[in-house]
Scaffold this active site. Structure first.
Site, PDB file in Angstrom:
ATOM      1  N   GLU A 113       0.904  -1.141   0.135  1.00  0.00           N
ATOM      2  CA  GLU A 113      -0.194   0.100   0.177  1.00  0.00           C
ATOM      3  C   GLU A 113       0.951   1.098   0.049  1.00  0.00           C
ATOM      4  O   GLU A 113       1.963   1.367   0.774  1.00  0.00           O
ATOM      5  CB  GLU A 113      -0.590   0.080   1.320  1.00  0.00           C
ATOM      6  CG  GLU A 113      -1.520   1.361   1.544  1.00  0.00           C
ATOM      7  CD  GLU A 113      -2.459   1.273   2.858  1.00  0.00           C
ATOM      8  OE1 GLU A 113      -2.941   0.269   3.237  1.00  0.00           O
ATOM      9  OE2 GLU A 113      -2.611   2.201   3.422  1.00  0.00           O
TER      10      GLU A 113
ATOM     11  N   HIS B  47      -3.609  -5.523  10.581  1.00  0.00           N
ATOM     12  CA  HIS B  47      -4.458  -6.752  10.045  1.00  0.00           C
ATOM     13  C   HIS B  47      -4.355  -7.979  11.022  1.00  0.00           C
ATOM     14  O   HIS B  47      -4.072  -8.993  10.101  1.00  0.00           O
ATOM     15  CB  HIS B  47      -4.203  -7.091   8.794  1.00  0.00           C
ATOM     16  CG  HIS B  47      -4.153  -5.844   7.909  1.00  0.00           C
ATOM     17  ND1 HIS B  47      -3.634  -5.703   6.617  1.00  0.00           N
ATOM     18  CD2 HIS B  47      -4.922  -4.605   7.957  1.00  0.00           C
ATOM     19  CE1 HIS B  47      -3.675  -4.822   6.106  1.00  0.00           C
ATOM     20  NE2 HIS B  47      -4.478  -3.700   6.679  1.00  0.00           N
TER      21      HIS B  47
ATOM     22  N   ASN C 196      -5.200  -5.987   1.964  1.00  0.00           N
ATOM     23  CA  ASN C 196      -6.017  -5.432   3.193  1.00  0.00           C
ATOM     24  C   ASN C 196      -7.217  -6.065   3.257  1.00  0.00           C
ATOM     25  O   ASN C 196      -8.033  -6.666   2.499  1.00  0.00           O
ATOM     26  CB  ASN C 196      -6.565  -4.045   3.072  1.00  0.00           C
ATOM     27  CG  ASN C 196      -5.012  -3.273   2.542  1.00  0.00           C
ATOM     28  OD1 ASN C 196      -4.297  -3.627   1.690  1.00  0.00           O
ATOM     29  ND2 ASN C 196      -4.709  -1.970   3.198  1.00  0.00           N
TER      30      ASN C 196
HETATM   31  P1  FAD Z   1     -13.249  -5.258  14.252  1.00  0.00           P
HETATM   32  O1  FAD Z   1     -13.439  -4.351  13.047  1.00  0.00           O
HETATM   33  O2  FAD Z   1     -11.947  -5.232  14.886  1.00  0.00           O
HETATM   34  O3  FAD Z   1     -14.560  -5.232  15.375  1.00  0.00           O
HETATM   35  C1  FAD Z   1     -14.805  -5.710  16.302  1.00  0.00           C
HETATM   36  C2  FAD Z   1     -15.498  -4.898  17.437  1.00  0.00           C
HETATM   37  O4  FAD Z   1     -15.873  -5.505  18.716  1.00  0.00           O
HETATM   38  C3  FAD Z   1     -14.780  -3.557  18.100  1.00  0.00           C
HETATM   39  O5  FAD Z   1     -15.696  -2.407  17.684  1.00  0.00           O
HETATM   40  C4  FAD Z   1     -14.600  -3.527  19.349  1.00  0.00           C
HETATM   41  O6  FAD Z   1     -14.482  -2.626  20.060  1.00  0.00           O
HETATM   42  C5  FAD Z   1     -15.667  -4.700  19.657  1.00  0.00           C
HETATM   43  N1  FAD Z   1     -15.235  -5.553  20.948  1.00  0.00           N
HETATM   44  C6  FAD Z   1     -14.107  -6.201  21.036  1.00  0.00           C
HETATM   45  N2  FAD Z   1     -13.986  -6.946  22.088  1.00  0.00           N
HETATM   46  C7  FAD Z   1     -15.284  -6.499  22.862  1.00  0.00           C
HETATM   47  C8  FAD Z   1     -15.993  -6.978  24.230  1.00  0.00           C
HETATM   48  N3  FAD Z   1     -15.338  -7.885  24.921  1.00  0.00           N
HETATM   49  N4  FAD Z   1     -17.205  -6.652  24.352  1.00  0.00           N
HETATM   50  C9  FAD Z   1     -18.032  -5.666  23.382  1.00  0.00           C
HETATM   51  N5  FAD Z   1     -17.254  -5.055  22.282  1.00  0.00           N
HETATM   52  C10 FAD Z   1     -16.159  -5.763  21.968  1.00  0.00           C
HETATM   53  N6  FAD Z   1      -8.446  -3.096   6.348  1.00  0.00           N
HETATM   54  C11 FAD Z   1      -8.668  -2.860   4.926  1.00  0.00           C
HETATM   55  O7  FAD Z   1      -9.134  -3.682   4.316  1.00  0.00           O
HETATM   56  N7  FAD Z   1      -8.282  -1.624   4.593  1.00  0.00           N
HETATM   57  C12 FAD Z   1      -7.396  -0.594   5.271  1.00  0.00           C
HETATM   58  O8  FAD Z   1      -7.432   0.323   4.695  1.00  0.00           O
HETATM   59  C13 FAD Z   1      -7.437  -0.858   6.523  1.00  0.00           C
HETATM   60  N8  FAD Z   1      -6.779   0.023   7.073  1.00  0.00           N
HETATM   61  C14 FAD Z   1      -6.504  -0.069   8.502  1.00  0.00           C
HETATM   62  C15 FAD Z   1      -5.891   0.888   9.205  1.00  0.00           C
HETATM   63  C16 FAD Z   1      -5.887   0.944  10.546  1.00  0.00           C
HETATM   64  C17 FAD Z   1      -5.188   1.857  11.605  1.00  0.00           C
HETATM   65  C18 FAD Z   1      -6.161  -0.168  11.406  1.00  0.00           C
HETATM   66  C19 FAD Z   1      -6.337  -0.367  12.925  1.00  0.00           C
HETATM   67  C20 FAD Z   1      -6.839  -1.345  10.598  1.00  0.00           C
HETATM   68  C21 FAD Z   1      -6.838  -1.223   9.212  1.00  0.00           C
HETATM   69  N9  FAD Z   1      -7.427  -2.287   8.686  1.00  0.00           N
HETATM   70  C22 FAD Z   1      -7.796  -2.130   7.031  1.00  0.00           C
HETATM   71  C23 FAD Z   1      -7.915  -3.540   9.069  1.00  0.00           C
HETATM   72  C24 FAD Z   1      -9.499  -3.542   9.244  1.00  0.00           C
HETATM   73  O9  FAD Z   1     -10.165  -2.446   9.737  1.00  0.00           O
HETATM   74  C25 FAD Z   1      -9.670  -4.930  10.121  1.00  0.00           C
HETATM   75  O10 FAD Z   1      -9.112  -6.130   9.624  1.00  0.00           O
HETATM   76  C26 FAD Z   1     -11.306  -5.174  10.556  1.00  0.00           C
HETATM   77  O11 FAD Z   1     -11.809  -3.881  11.086  1.00  0.00           O
HETATM   78  C27 FAD Z   1     -11.452  -6.257  11.438  1.00  0.00           C
HETATM   79  O12 FAD Z   1     -12.860  -6.764  11.436  1.00  0.00           O
HETATM   80  P2  FAD Z   1     -13.789  -7.575  12.447  1.00  0.00           P
HETATM   81  O13 FAD Z   1     -15.144  -7.822  12.133  1.00  0.00           O
HETATM   82  O14 FAD Z   1     -12.911  -8.611  12.388  1.00  0.00           O
HETATM   83  O15 FAD Z   1     -13.372  -6.591  13.634  1.00  0.00           O
END
Ligand code: FAD
Length: 490
Positions: free
Chosen positions: A347, A430, A468
């Site tokens: 990226e 990630h 990503n």
């Molecule tokens: P998450 O999106 O992490 O959601 C999990 C949720 O559960 C969170 O809101 C958390 O607060 C909640 N939670 C956790 N534990 C508990 C609990 N015990 N009780 C209640 N709530 C809880 N990916 C891309 O594809 N493109 C990008 O450009 C990209 N850029 C990124 C930049 C940054 C700075 C970061 C940090 C990540 C980036 N990513 C990117 C990665 C992407 O955001 C993640 O892979 C994705 O959000 C993961 O999705 P998920 O559904 O697994 O969980």
């Protein structure tokens, strides 16, 4: 405490949780979504730009936690960006309704079909590329910037230079879709609307322009009237009851992170979507605390998606640097996946420092050579991550090869000031795996040894997907929910 009864509870409002919420609500099923972070829109709190962060920037920290530029003290607050620190790796996460979509760079990349097939040999790749990936991209609002805009917009100089230099070095560049609304960005550029991507907002959240999940999946789910979102609800542990329902132990917290109320919720069906690290922590901790039944695969096949940050200095110095003002939203990639010896995707990342630092920042996505694994230390009540430099050595070799090739063609040097001498092996955006689809769960995310627990998030992907990951997480969530709703919820 009084036990509150619910039909279906989802833990976590990231990609997996938001897809689950919409697809269940659409079927008329009442859903309660528990999220430990804030409901930002409801709260009225504003997100912070990178160069002047306020209390909303970080999750209960007293200093900022960006991968660089950490000069700012903070008041403890349930802010948008969190970081988990392990010995050899730091993992960044989003907190609040929308999860990672609040803080990520919005790059919406569909993985290469051959790699998807290699990682998920038992999934029907034809169906994924004909149906689930297009569906995910459409619901997420993925769009592509116009080439004219990118050419004329001085905020994209970093990307223009990044692409030109990559091409001069013989690399193939690719345009990458994003969930930031580029029509909005064009209006920002013309000063017709408040600026966000062009005002340095991204990893602490975007106040405008970005189609985070609260504006897409969750908004649609909310419109059904079937969705209840409970913010600042942190699930501490889960116990399985004799009738195979679940009781959740919950702390309701205030914005300083202190428990203000303790709650028990019993639910017939539980969707676990707390993100890779959150879901792993809940399962492993619940096992330690409540004898929650655990499959031997849980914690296995964890990976950093090959994340490796690096950078170059003195980029384009004689013809004008990389730009003083930069859009925070990436639009370019380098596709070097075909190289047998050094396969990687890059990226071309912005570095919005508010001045021209003539530096290019790159987030590399590599393959994995070996998996890490995750366990729980009951003494310290913390996750243990088996991951060290032996897991990232080949990624460092790739970074060296990439920088050498770029510098030879264009001049410039490795950016010794960024990370550890220019190599950010310990930076992970990630985290993936640990509750792998078809290993710790069946083919549709039903957790082994359980009848009413569905895992739907990044933990289903075994450590790597080559780009990503959020488009893949969304597509897999769509696939799992379609099947389990048909079979288990009607
Ligand atoms: P998450 O999106 O992490 O959601 C999990 C949720 O559960 C969170 O809101 C958390 O607060 C909640 N939670 C956790 N534990 C508990 C609990 N015990 N009780 C209640 N709530 C809880 N990916 C891309 O594809 N493109 C990008 O450009 C990209 N850029 C990124 C930049 C940054 C700075 C970061 C940090 C990540 C980036 N990513 C990117 C990665 C992407 O955001 C993640 O892979 C994705 O959000 C993961 O999705 P998920 O559904 O697994 O969980």
């Amino acid at each position: 405490a009084v036990i509150i009864e619910k039909e279906v509870v989802i833990i976590g409002s990231g990609y997996g949780g938001s897809v689950a919420a919409l697809r269940l609500c659409e079927k008329g099923i009442p859903v309660t979504l528990l999220e430990m972070g804030l409901d930002w829109e409801k709260s009225g709190e504003k997100f912070s730009p990178m160069i002047s962060p306020g209390h909303s920037a970080a999750w209960l920290k007293t200093r900022t936690i960006a991968p660089f530029l950490n000069l700012f003290p903070l008041k403890k607050f349930t802010g948008a960006l969190d970081r988990l620190d392990f010995e050899h790796i730091k993992i960044w996460l989003g907190r609040g309704v929308g999860g990672g979509s609040l803080v990520n760079g919005g790059m919406a990349v569909t993985p290469k079909k051959e790699y998807f097939q290699e990682i998920f040999p038992s999934l029907d790749a034809e169906k994924f590329y004909a149906h689930y990936f297009p569906l995910a991209n459409q619901e997420l609002g993925a769009n592509t910037a116009s080439e004219d805009f990118l050419k004329s917009c001085d905020f994209y100089k970093f990307n223009k230079v990044g692409e030109q230099e990559a091409e001069k070095a013989g690399f193939k560049t690719v345009r990458v879709p994003n969930v930031y609304d580029f029509k909005y960005m064009e209006q920002e550029y013309r000063n017709e609307v408040p600026r966000s991507a062009l005002a340095g907002e991204v990893i602490y959240g975007n106040n405008h322009g970005k189609l985070s999940l609260d504006k897409t999946y969750l908004k649609k789910a909310g419109a059904t009237g079937k969705l209840e979102i409970l913010e600042l609800h942190r699930v501490n542990s889960v116990a399985q009851n004799p009738d195979k329902s679940y009781t959740l132990d919950i702390s309701i917290i205030n914005t300083a992170g202190e428990e203000v109320e303790h709650k028990l919720i019993r639910t017939k069906k539980l969707v676990l979507s707390a993100g890779t690290m959150g879901s792993l922590e809940l399962l492993l901790k619940s096992n330690a605390l409540t004898q929650f039944p655990l499959d031997k695969h849980i914690g296995q096949q964890w990976g950093n998606n090959g994340n490796f940050m690096t950078g170059r200095n003195f980029v384009n110095t004689f013809s004008g640097g990389t730009g003083a003002q930069q859009s925070t939203i990436p639009v370019g990639g380098i596709d070097h996946w075909h190289d047998k010896k050094h396969p990687f995707f890059v990226e071309i990342a912005p570095l919005p420092m508010g001045m021209d630092v003539a530096t290019s920042l790159y987030l590399m996505v590599n393959k994995l050579k070996k998996y890490g694994d995750v366990s729980y230390n009951a003494q310290t009540s913390k996750l243990r991550l088996n991951w060290n430099e032996s897991h990232t050595a080949h990624m460092k070799d790739n970074a060296k090869y990439f920088l050498r090739t770029m510098n030879k063609a264009n001049g410039g040097t490795r950016s010794h000031l960024l990370f550890h001498n220019g190599f950010g092996a310990d930076i992970c955006y990630h985290p993936l795996g640990g509750i792998v689809l078809g290993k710790a769960t069946d083919q549709f995310g039903r957790l082994n040894g359980h009848q009413n627990l569905y895992v739907v998030d990044g933990s289903l992907i075994p450590g790597t997907i080559g780009v990503n990951p959020f488009v893949t997480i969304t597509a897999i969530a769509e696939y799992c929910m379609e099947h389990v709703i048909k079979e288990d919820f009607s």
